[in-house]
Design a protein around this motif. Structure first.
Motif: not given
Length: 113
Positions: A47-52, A78-80, A96-99
């Motif tokens: 899992y991750g943090d969107f902000v950091t 920006a992990i969404s 940003q739409g990147k994978i």
């Protein structure tokens, strides 16, 4: 405590792990790693943090109720969301739409490409 008045606190399951806001701001849930590409992450919840952008791996022992491992893996912007392919390999979706695809890292337990 942040629990609404109409919720019985005894009906709630306590968290397995908590992050202070000085470390993370908005946790994005992921999946348990079952892919063949990074054996050292096998059975870890990613899992991750969107902000950091910090990525984590967590191993929890259901029998003892204890966290066995909690690792910082690296960063992704920006992990969404997270995704899996048919082999169980992980992907990270950024705002940003990147994978990004999880790949083994020379310096850390895991990383991103």
């Amino acid at each position: 405590d942040g629990i609404p008045d109409d919720v019985d606190p005894d009906s709630l399951t306590p968290p397995i792990i908590e992050h202070p806001h000085s470390e993370t701001r908005s946790i994005t849930g992921g999946y348990i790693y079952r892919g063949p590409g990074i054996p050292e992450l096998r059975d870890a919840y990613i899992y991750g943090d969107f902000v950091t952008g910090v990525l984590f791996a967590l191993r929890y022992d259901r029998e003892t109720g204890e966290v066995r491992d909690h690792l910082r893996l690296g960063q992704a912007p920006a992990i969404s969301s997270f995704g899996l392919d048919r082999d169980g390999e992980h992907y990270i979706v950024s705002l940003q739409g990147k994978i990004y695809r999880f790949v083994p890292s020379q310096t850390e337990t895991g990383g991103t490409e």
